[in-house]
Each structure stands twice: as structure tokens, then as C-alpha cells.
Design a protein around this motif. Structure first.
Motif, PDB file in Angstrom:
ATOM      1  N   ARG A  99       0.820  -1.196   0.000  1.00  0.00           N
ATOM      2  CA  ARG A  99       0.000   0.000   0.000  1.00  0.00           C
ATOM      3  C   ARG A  99       0.861   1.256   0.000  1.00  0.00           C
ATOM      4  O   ARG A  99       0.485   2.273  -0.550  1.00  0.00           O
ATOM      5  CB  ARG A  99      -0.893   0.020   1.256  1.00  0.00           C
ATOM      6  N   ASP A 100       2.018   1.175   0.663  1.00  0.00           N
ATOM      7  CA  ASP A 100       2.849   2.374   0.784  1.00  0.00           C
ATOM      8  C   ASP A 100       3.818   2.535  -0.366  1.00  0.00           C
ATOM      9  O   ASP A 100       4.656   3.430  -0.339  1.00  0.00           O
ATOM     10  CB  ASP A 100       3.620   2.346   2.107  1.00  0.00           C
ATOM     11  N   VAL A 102       3.362   3.591  -3.380  1.00  0.00           N
ATOM     12  CA  VAL A 102       3.200   4.901  -4.035  1.00  0.00           C
ATOM     13  C   VAL A 102       3.907   5.978  -3.225  1.00  0.00           C
ATOM     14  O   VAL A 102       4.632   6.821  -3.756  1.00  0.00           O
ATOM     15  CB  VAL A 102       1.701   5.259  -4.163  1.00  0.00           C
ATOM     16  N   TRP A 103       3.684   5.919  -1.913  1.00  0.00           N
ATOM     17  CA  TRP A 103       4.272   6.919  -1.008  1.00  0.00           C
ATOM     18  C   TRP A 103       5.798   6.917  -1.095  1.00  0.00           C
ATOM     19  O   TRP A 103       6.423   7.957  -1.213  1.00  0.00           O
ATOM     20  CB  TRP A 103       3.807   6.605   0.413  1.00  0.00           C
ATOM     21  N   LEU A 106       7.295   8.336  -4.283  1.00  0.00           N
ATOM     22  CA  LEU A 106       7.266   9.805  -4.412  1.00  0.00           C
ATOM     23  C   LEU A 106       8.642  10.413  -4.168  1.00  0.00           C
ATOM     24  O   LEU A 106       9.004  11.419  -4.776  1.00  0.00           O
ATOM     25  CB  LEU A 106       6.273  10.399  -3.396  1.00  0.00           C
TER      26      LEU A 106
ATOM     27  N   ILE B   4      -4.078   5.599 -10.419  1.00  0.00           N
ATOM     28  CA  ILE B   4      -2.883   6.129  -9.760  1.00  0.00           C
ATOM     29  C   ILE B   4      -3.201   7.397  -8.982  1.00  0.00           C
ATOM     30  O   ILE B   4      -2.677   7.630  -7.886  1.00  0.00           O
ATOM     31  CB  ILE B   4      -1.753   6.359 -10.796  1.00  0.00           C
ATOM     32  N   GLU B   7      -4.808   6.389  -5.788  1.00  0.00           N
ATOM     33  CA  GLU B   7      -3.816   5.847  -4.851  1.00  0.00           C
ATOM     34  C   GLU B   7      -3.004   6.961  -4.205  1.00  0.00           C
ATOM     35  O   GLU B   7      -2.674   6.893  -3.017  1.00  0.00           O
ATOM     36  CB  GLU B   7      -2.882   4.871  -5.575  1.00  0.00           C
ATOM     37  N   LEU B   8      -2.705   7.981  -5.010  1.00  0.00           N
ATOM     38  CA  LEU B   8      -1.953   9.118  -4.479  1.00  0.00           C
ATOM     39  C   LEU B   8      -2.712   9.822  -3.365  1.00  0.00           C
ATOM     40  O   LEU B   8      -2.190  10.058  -2.282  1.00  0.00           O
ATOM     41  CB  LEU B   8      -1.700  10.134  -5.602  1.00  0.00           C
ATOM     42  N   ALA B  11      -2.707   7.762  -0.357  1.00  0.00           N
ATOM     43  CA  ALA B  11      -1.393   7.727   0.300  1.00  0.00           C
ATOM     44  C   ALA B  11      -1.167   8.999   1.115  1.00  0.00           C
ATOM     45  O   ALA B  11      -0.723   8.952   2.271  1.00  0.00           O
ATOM     46  CB  ALA B  11      -0.291   7.556  -0.741  1.00  0.00           C
ATOM     47  N   ARG B  14      -3.355   8.860   4.211  1.00  0.00           N
ATOM     48  CA  ARG B  14      -2.865   7.876   5.183  1.00  0.00           C
ATOM     49  C   ARG B  14      -1.710   8.418   6.008  1.00  0.00           C
ATOM     50  O   ARG B  14      -1.529   8.062   7.157  1.00  0.00           O
ATOM     51  CB  ARG B  14      -2.399   6.628   4.425  1.00  0.00           C
ATOM     52  N   HIS B  15      -0.898   9.269   5.381  1.00  0.00           N
ATOM     53  CA  HIS B  15       0.296   9.725   6.081  1.00  0.00           C
ATOM     54  C   HIS B  15       0.108  11.036   6.819  1.00  0.00           C
ATOM     55  O   HIS B  15       1.053  11.581   7.378  1.00  0.00           O
ATOM     56  CB  HIS B  15       1.474   9.824   5.105  1.00  0.00           C
TER      57      HIS B  15
END
Lengths: 160, 298
Positions: A99-100, A102-103, A106, B4, B7-8, B11, B14-15
Motif C-alpha cells: 500500500r505504501d 506509491v508513497w 514519491l 494512480i 492511490e496518491l 497515500a 494515510r500519512h
């Protein structure tokens, strides 16, 4: 508005934005700290601008993009902590690692492209305002976002 | 919206919880801000130091006393932090002071080098000489407008043969402000003394710059300003904006810190100044002054 009032109302939003830009809370803290000291030094100019909020966001973004000039990056390098955005491989971490992805991808993007992505998909700014923050044309914003998305897409396909 | 893009967004969301808390960051910013302000004060102090150097090299004395004062009173530690940390510089030191009618930073108007004074600090640090250069040199006056302080400095170097470690460019407003900040000065010419304040100092500055510098320096030393941080700070604020330093400021400050005491001697250029320039180059002004008492302004 005084500097204190500005900091009271805007600091948490700036920290969130910086976290998305840098991908790590320590770098985000350093980036915001460096920016806010500059904001205080130039408070009169910030205050006079049409939108102090936008002005500071521009300062912070520039600081992030031109990080070699600022000292916060040197501090980050010196600290040399493991990058928390890189998932540690372990069995039960597999799902969140997936899941991470993509993160963590970046961080491989050019900073300008990453900033454009954050401004559109996190801050939800229209392209014109993104262009104002980055100091470029709207067309440039669109092309750099599509280039960034293409990079991410390719890498995701390769990883799967 | 493409996959995509979704998903971005996810993401980023989530953070969000990685965002640092504001409280500690706010404290860190405040600490960094205090440090930044202190750095700025040190920079301004350098400007004021220049102001005092131009006031006839009183700076060396001032620094020494700040330094001594700092060991007894911790309140002045910001000022003292410049001095003792600099390495000592051996040998004589030359500084060029350019007084200008116009602000150099102003886009309009031609700044003229109306006043050009060499400050020579002897190798043994016992004396600082303020040597006035003939201001009638119209070509010298125009260098400032054409090429800035560097051009003026290189021209003075060319005709005097003296290499300058630093150049201080000061506009007349700074002179006026500093004169006001020390509550006026007494300038003596041929045994006639005159009280000057911020409003009346400018014409005398044009005709007898080295006397004004000497009077300012003497005033700063004798009235106890150099030992009083609050009054130093006032002087800093007064001179700060009108003073620019070029060249090796660090060396200048370093040399200043090594001085225990200095007598300030104002010297005017004779018709044929070659001997005088040679004396500056060879650090032999003490002998020159003995041989040419007429050109010593007391």
C-alpha cells in the motif's frame, strides 16, 4: 494580523503540507522551522502581500525545491536517520508495504514534480494556483504532473 | 480519476498522522528565531563597528573594552563574542573610509566620494592615524558613481601605493546620526573650537573630515560610551543603515580585538604627499608625524 496570530492559525496546516512534501516528519519540522524564521524576519513584507497564507506557502515550497541553499537539508543529511518512508520488508508488513509503495516512490521524483502532486492531490488547489505557488505557467504545471503520474504508473507496473 | 491518482490521494491521507505536533515545533521556531535575531545583531554591530572605525579607529579601543567588560558583566556577551574569537593579525592595517553625500543603495542620484580618509593602524597597535586625502581630486570624487567603492579603493591604492584590508562606505546621514547619538562633538581648528551637532556637522565634514573623525573617536572614548553597552547599542542603531563594509571585515575586527589602547592622530595631506604615502606603506607614520608637526591636527 500579527505573526503570532498567523502562526497560531496556520502552523499545523503548514506542517501537514511539509510532511507531504518531504515524506518524513523530521525533515518537515526542519523545513517549517527554517521557513517560519524567514517569515518572522520578513514579516512586514509577508503581511503586506495579498495573501500572507499563499506567500508563506510559496516560501516553504521554494525552500523545499531549492533545498541545497537552505540549511535544513544539511541538517537532515547530517542526522542520517533511516528513511521511514522505505518500508521494512517482513511478512506481516507485506500488505502495508504494498500500500505504501506509491508513497515511497514519491521520494524518487524531482522535487518540483512532487510539489505539484502534493498541491493538486493533497491541497486540492486548482492548476492556476499551483502555477502561482511554483512560479511557472499553468501548462508547465500540467505537463510536470502528467510526467510524474507516468513515472509512478510505470514503476508500479514494474513492481507488481 | 485514474487509479494512480486515487492511490496518491489515499497515500497522502494515510500519512497525515505523521505530521509533527505543533507545540514543540513552535518552541523550536522561537529558539531559532532568537538565534537569527542575535546573528542579525552581530551583523549590525559589524556595521556600527565600521561606523566607529570611521570615527577615527576608536573601534579597536572599544572592542578591547567590550571584551574586558564582558568578563565582568555577562550582559554584553553578544558584543564580545565577535572580538576574542578572531585570530590576531600581525602587521599594520589600512582601512579606507569613503564618506558619500548620497545613499549608495539609492537607485537615483550619483553618489560622490566627498570624503576619503585612510585609517592606518600601526603594527604595534599603539596608534591609529586618520589621513585625509585631498578631496579636490575630482576624478576621485567621480569614481564612486562610476564603479562603486571598489573603484574608489583601487584608485586610491594606485596613487598612494597602499593596499587596503577593508573599505567602509558611509553616507552623510550616518555621520549626522552618529554625531547626534553622542550628543554632539567638539571640533577644533586653529585653536578655535566649535560645538557641532547632527545638523551642523555636514559642512565641516566636507572641509575637514579627518578632524570630525578624530573628534567623534575622542568623544566616544572619553565620555565612556565604549564601556556602556546601552549607549553602544544606540550608536549601532544610529549608524547601522548608512554604513557598508567591503573587503576583509574579519581581519579588521580581528586586528581591532588585539588592541589594548590607541592614540588617535589626525593627519592632513601636504601639497606633496609622496613622503606621507611612503610612511603609510612602511608603517613609519610615527617618524613622519615627528618630522611634520604642521600636518598633525590636534
Amino acid at each position: 494580523m500579527t505573526y503570532e496570530e498567523f502562526a497560531d492559525s496556520r502552523l499545523s496546516a503548514l506542517l501537514r503540507y511539509a510532511t507531504m512534501l518531504t515524506g518524513d516528519p523530521h525533515s518537515a519540522e526542519d523545513l517549517v522551522q527554517e521557513t517560519m524564521v524567514r517569515v518572522q524576519l520578513n514579516w512586514k513584507r509577508v503581511q503586506r502581500s495579498d495573501s500572507p497564507d499563499g506567500y508563506v506557502r510559496r516560501m516553504l515550497t521554494n525552500q523545499f525545491i531549492e533545498l541545497r541553499r537552505g540549511s535544513w537539508w544539511r541538517r537532515v543529511l547530517l542526522r542520517a536517520e533511516p528513511d521511514p518512508s522505505v518500508p521494512v520488508p517482513s511478512d506481516h508488513a507485506d500488505r502495508s508495504a504494498e500500500r505504501d509503495r506509491v508513497w515511497s516512490m514519491l521520494s524518487g521524483l524531482p522535487r518540483r514534480q512532487r510539489a505539484a502532486l502534493v498541491l493538486r492531490y493533497y491541497e486540492d488547489l486548482p492548476d492556476q494556483e499551483i502555477a502561482d505557488v511554483l512560479g511557472c505557467a499553468v501548462g508547465t504545471v500540467r505537463s510536470s504532473i502528467s510526467r510524474a503520474l507516468a513515472t509512478l504508473r510505470t514503476e508500479l507496473v514494474e513492481a507488481r | 480519476m485514474s487509479r494512480i491518482e486515487e492511490e496518491l490521494r489515499a497515500a497522502f491521507e494515510r500519512h497525515e498522522d505523521q505530521t509533527p505536533a505543533t507545540g514543540p515545533v513552535r518552541d523550536k521556531i522561537n529558539i531559532a528565531w532568537v538565534r537569527a535575531k542575535r546573528r542579525r545583531l552581530v551583523l549590525r554591530t559589524t556595521g556600527a563597528a565600521a561606523a566607529v572605525v570611521l570615527a577615527g579607529a576608536a573601534l579597536p579601543v572599544a572592542f578591547q573594552q567590550w571584551h574586558q567588560g564582558a568578563q565582568q558583566a555577562p550582559a554584553v556577551n553578544v558584543l564580545s563574542s565577535i572580538g576574542p574569537s578572531q585570530p590576531a593579525v600581525a602587521g599594520p592595517l589600512d582601512v579606507l573610509v569613503i564618506g558619500s553625500e548620497n545613499r549608495l543603495t539609492a537607485a537615483s542620484g550619483d553618489p560622490h566620494a566627498d570624503t576619503v580618509v585612510m585609517i592606518h593602524i600601526s603594527a604595534d597597535r599603539s596608534r591609529a592615524y586618520a589621513v585625509g586625502l585631498p578631496r579636490a581630486e575630482s576624478s576621485l570624487r567621480n569614481t564612486l558613481a562610476r564603479g562603486g567603492p571598489e573603484r574608489t579603493t583601487s584608485m586610491v591604492s594606485a596613487f598612494t601605493g597602499v593596499e587596503f584590508a577593508a573599505t567602509a562606505t558611509v553616507d552623510y546621514r550616518a555621520f549626522r546620526a552618529i554625531t547626534g547619538a553622542v550628543n554632539g562633538i567638539e571640533v577644533c581648528r586653529s585653536k578655535q573650537c566649535e560645538q557641532l551637532d547632527a545638523d551642523t556637522v555636514t559642512p565641516v565634514l566636507r572641509t575637514d573630515p579627518e578632524r570630525v573623525l578624530q573628534a567623534l573617536a575622542t568623544r566616544v572614548i572619553t565620555d565612556g560610551t565604549v564601556t556602556d553597552p546601552a549607549r553602544i547599542a544606540k550608536l549601532v542603531r544610529a549608524g547601522g543603515n548608512g554604513v557598508t563594509m567591503d573587503g576583509d571585515t574579519q581581519t579588521l575586527l580581528g586586528a581591532a580585538a588585539t588592541l589594548a589602547d590607541a592614540e588617535i592622530v589626525a593627519v592632513s595631506s601636504p601639497k606633496d604627499p609622496e613622503d606621507l604615502y611612503a610612511a603609510v606603506r612602511s608603517d613609519g607614520l610615527a617618524d613622519w608625524v615627528l618630522a611634520n608637526p604642521d600636518h598633525v591636527l590636534r
